[in-house]
Motif scaffolding. Sequence first.
Motif, PDB file in Angstrom:
ATOM      1  N   VAL A  40       0.830  -1.199   0.000  1.00 60.41           N
ATOM      2  CA  VAL A  40       0.000   0.000   0.000  1.00 60.41           C
ATOM      3  C   VAL A  40       0.869   1.255   0.000  1.00 60.41           C
ATOM      4  CG1 VAL A  40      -1.771   1.264   1.271  1.00 60.41           C
ATOM      5  CG2 VAL A  40      -1.833  -1.222   1.182  1.00 60.41           C
ATOM      6  N   ARG A  43       3.549   3.110  -4.455  1.00 58.36           N
ATOM      7  CA  ARG A  43       2.690   2.929  -5.603  1.00 58.36           C
ATOM      8  C   ARG A  43       3.340   3.619  -6.794  1.00 58.36           C
ATOM      9  NH1 ARG A  43      -3.353   2.855  -6.316  1.00 58.36           N
ATOM     10  NH2 ARG A  43      -3.699   3.735  -8.369  1.00 58.36           N
ATOM     11  N   THR A  59      -1.557   6.320   4.958  1.00 58.26           N
ATOM     12  CA  THR A  59      -2.499   5.211   4.812  1.00 58.26           C
ATOM     13  C   THR A  59      -1.963   3.964   5.509  1.00 58.26           C
ATOM     14  OG1 THR A  59      -2.832   6.147   2.623  1.00 58.26           O
ATOM     15  CG2 THR A  59      -3.952   4.083   3.108  1.00 58.26           C
ATOM     16  N   LEU A 461     -15.432  -1.261  -6.738  1.00 60.39           N
ATOM     17  CA  LEU A 461     -14.101  -1.226  -6.156  1.00 60.39           C
ATOM     18  C   LEU A 461     -13.015  -1.570  -7.159  1.00 60.39           C
ATOM     19  CD1 LEU A 461     -14.822  -2.870  -2.718  1.00 60.39           C
ATOM     20  CD2 LEU A 461     -14.628  -0.463  -3.258  1.00 60.39           C
ATOM     21  N   GLU A 463     -10.192  -2.913  -9.068  1.00 60.69           N
ATOM     22  CA  GLU A 463      -9.205  -3.989  -8.864  1.00 60.69           C
ATOM     23  C   GLU A 463      -9.169  -4.459  -7.409  1.00 60.69           C
ATOM     24  OE1 GLU A 463      -6.550  -0.263  -8.713  1.00 60.69           O
ATOM     25  OE2 GLU A 463      -8.488  -0.858  -9.496  1.00 60.69           O
ATOM     26  N   TRP A 464      -9.789  -3.716  -6.501  1.00 58.95           N
ATOM     27  CA  TRP A 464      -9.812  -4.144  -5.106  1.00 58.95           C
ATOM     28  C   TRP A 464     -10.823  -5.256  -4.888  1.00 58.95           C
ATOM     29  CZ3 TRP A 464      -6.424  -2.338  -1.530  1.00 58.95           C
ATOM     30  CH2 TRP A 464      -5.663  -1.221  -1.905  1.00 58.95           C
ATOM     31  N   ARG A 465     -11.646  -5.482  -5.910  1.00 53.81           N
ATOM     32  CA  ARG A 465     -12.718  -6.451  -5.794  1.00 53.81           C
ATOM     33  C   ARG A 465     -12.184  -7.843  -5.452  1.00 53.81           C
ATOM     34  NH1 ARG A 465     -17.195  -7.632 -10.211  1.00 53.81           N
ATOM     35  NH2 ARG A 465     -15.399  -7.961 -11.532  1.00 53.81           N
ATOM     36  N   LEU A 467      -9.568  -8.546  -3.909  1.00 53.01           N
ATOM     37  CA  LEU A 467      -9.082  -8.547  -2.532  1.00 53.01           C
ATOM     38  C   LEU A 467     -10.239  -8.825  -1.578  1.00 53.01           C
ATOM     39  CD1 LEU A 467      -6.309  -7.989  -1.217  1.00 53.01           C
ATOM     40  CD2 LEU A 467      -7.163  -5.724  -0.685  1.00 53.01           C
ATOM     41  N   VAL A 468     -11.375  -8.147  -1.832  1.00 49.04           N
ATOM     42  CA  VAL A 468     -12.553  -8.351  -0.994  1.00 49.04           C
ATOM     43  C   VAL A 468     -13.010  -9.806  -1.104  1.00 49.04           C
ATOM     44  CG1 VAL A 468     -14.958  -7.691  -0.658  1.00 49.04           C
ATOM     45  CG2 VAL A 468     -13.271  -5.958  -1.220  1.00 49.04           C
TER      46      VAL A 468
END
Lengths: 510, 303
Positions: A40, A43, A59, A461, A463-465, A467-468
């Motif tokens: 995180v 980047r 963050t 979300l 690309e975070w999808r 991850l979820v």
Amino acid sequence: MSAPAGVAEAPPRAAAPVAGALREAGLAALVALGLFGPMVGLRTEPGAGGLMLVQRWPTVALLCAMVFVGRFGLVWARSHRFPAFLPALARAVPLALALALLFALMLPPLPTGETLLSAGGHDRALALLALFVVAGGVFLALGWGRAAPAVAVASTRSGRWEGSLRRFGRVLGPLLLALALLLPALPWVGRYTLDLGILVLTYVMLGWGLNIVVGLAGLLDLGYVAFYAVGAYSYALLSTSLGWSFWLCLPLAGIMAAFAGILLGFPVLRLRGDYLAIVTLGFGEIIRIVLLNWVSLTGGPNGIGGIPRPSFFGLSFSAGGGPGSFADFFGLEPSPTHRVVFLYYLILALALLTNWVTIRLRRQPLGRAWEALREDEIACRALGINVTTTKLTAFALGAMFGGFAGAFFATRQAFISPESFTFLESAIVLAIVVLGGLGSQIGVAIAAVVMIGGFEVFRDLAEWRMLVFGGAMVLIMVLRPRGIVASRTPTVALGKRRAISGELVGEGHG
Amino acid sequence: MSGVAGTDILRVEDLSMRFGGLLAVAGVSFEAARGAITSLIGPNGAGKTTVFNCVTGFYRPTGGAVLLQAPEVAGGAPVALHRLAGHRIVRAGVARTFQNIRLFSGMTALENLLVAQHNALMAATGWGIGAVLGLVRYPRAEAAAIDRARAWLAATNLLERADDPAGALPYGAQRRLEIARAMCTDPLLLCLDEPAAGLNPRESDQLAALLLRIRSGEAPNGAPCSILLIEHDMGVVMRISDRVVVLDHGRKIADGTPAAVRADPKVIAAYLGEEEADEDAPAEAGVAGSGVAGAASGPGGTA
């Protein structure tokens, strides 16, 4: 980090709980720093003259602080012996999450360009959050209040979860069924939700079909998508080349898939466990690659297009609404929604047929033999059960329902290509069965709704999808290592039917 | 191959079993009489379980024959068990239990007994298809199967545990349930592999009584059932056996009534070694030996 163990075993550092908790929380935060720092904190972004490194340390600090507080709270709560709190929390969170997801699915889609996180979606995000918190609070209070104050042993704790889920499930099953039946009639349900419903139901059906093979007979099948593909291509080829109707081709597609299941079943009869999984995986790939390369028959990578749509007792769903169409016959305004609603009820009926056959067979000698096979194959042989035919029937029946789902997929899409039948599909269906609980029908349905529906809800979300998605899978497996519904209901009883704890039920050895 | 005499239910003729270079069973022949309890004993590694696995179809013998004479075809041709596929042995009338209990632990005791009646129930369902459609013949067959299971649960003292998962039953109850499950296949010959292992003396006595009831036909299925028994508990063996066959190193060394076998010097030698037992005798041989020598004084040590 040690996983949260049973509450009964008091930590040895109980003398100084705060210091111990602080130390553990500090360790957890350190691990979090190591993980989140590179993932995180750093980047790369395209800038002037190449990639630029953007640093996001605030963050990272926030994430680490969250991990620290969470771990501290967990350890501290444990040392203070809130015996019922953690299990109640573990029960309440997934239930509340599932409820919030269900509502999120039923709401109309957001205007284009808006997401749950952007200004236009804030109201909805807040409403969903509030629902999650309130529902979670209610479930927590219910679970906490009922739990006995005595030391909670792992088995009784899971037993209590099973008990509450069972009570809940007696209402939940009919509730879900009523919701599924009424969905197209709800005023705020639009085309998007119906399409999503069709997708979810397709996976529910695939999950129920695979549940016969993996959940009941205990045969690990990583190539289930092969039967889905056989069904889809059977329907596509029969209907485009011979012009047969959907209702004639549907059973044929099922029979062909069942035949493919038997074809796979024969060579793998003697294999168990990992070896069975690898061969079924290979079978799935063989089917896909044959479809890709047999260009003269399947069109290869170009796929098959123009697959006929199903008709309603001979009435077509043409958009123009000419003579002989569904809208014309019933005197309705022609609307493309008619076909979507029809397809929705079609897959609902097919899924319910799968469920009905499975539930019935489970109470028959054949279903009992499947489950016995999962428990102990050698004992089955000693009791005169023909292991070969019993395994083959499980493969054939599971494959048949996969074939039905494939035929439905082909008629819904009107275009199929080998790209739709990759290993990922097998993996998703298997994940639904495992997360739902091997052998549990309601568990598989819930898992399909949560996995496929949840995947769509988090489309915002980007690309975070993934991850979820992965996080949800890990969460379920940590909290419920044997799936959402781990227990097994006896098929027959002299007295009252009592659920059997998942710890006693075999998982099959292939 | 000669026909089986009318009084024998099982005839093992010159049975050999070879695993690679190891000859586990070398030319063993014996008969099991109808309506009798025949015990197969011997030191560890004598080949008892191998003989058992040949009789029950888990191994295909490398030589010899295993013949079962069903009563309805007495005088007719016996069934050659050594040529049957594993799952067909049960239909011929041979049921077995396992040394390490093999129950369907996630299924209830009742379900275990219904799985045992799979073949009869399956025929009643019209091989699955009729039952899904709800044909009437099946409910009647299932009710009969449940009655039968209930009778066997009562006979093995498990009726109040009928709806408990088999894996949650105490050890002794699991042993009894396994016998009940084998009996639910309606066998002519029941093969038990160390049924008394791990039981306390009281449970062993109850087991012996149960086996005698099964032999005489007082137990639910009505017809007398012959029993082939492997057992280390000499108290049980000497008390209930009609005939004892002793194996050692894959060969039969003695065959006769319990009293005759107990007095046989070859048997004593096999259990205790060639010389007389001394204080340093291995623990296993000592326990078994005291059973052989002192069986008259009540139940011997459990192996």
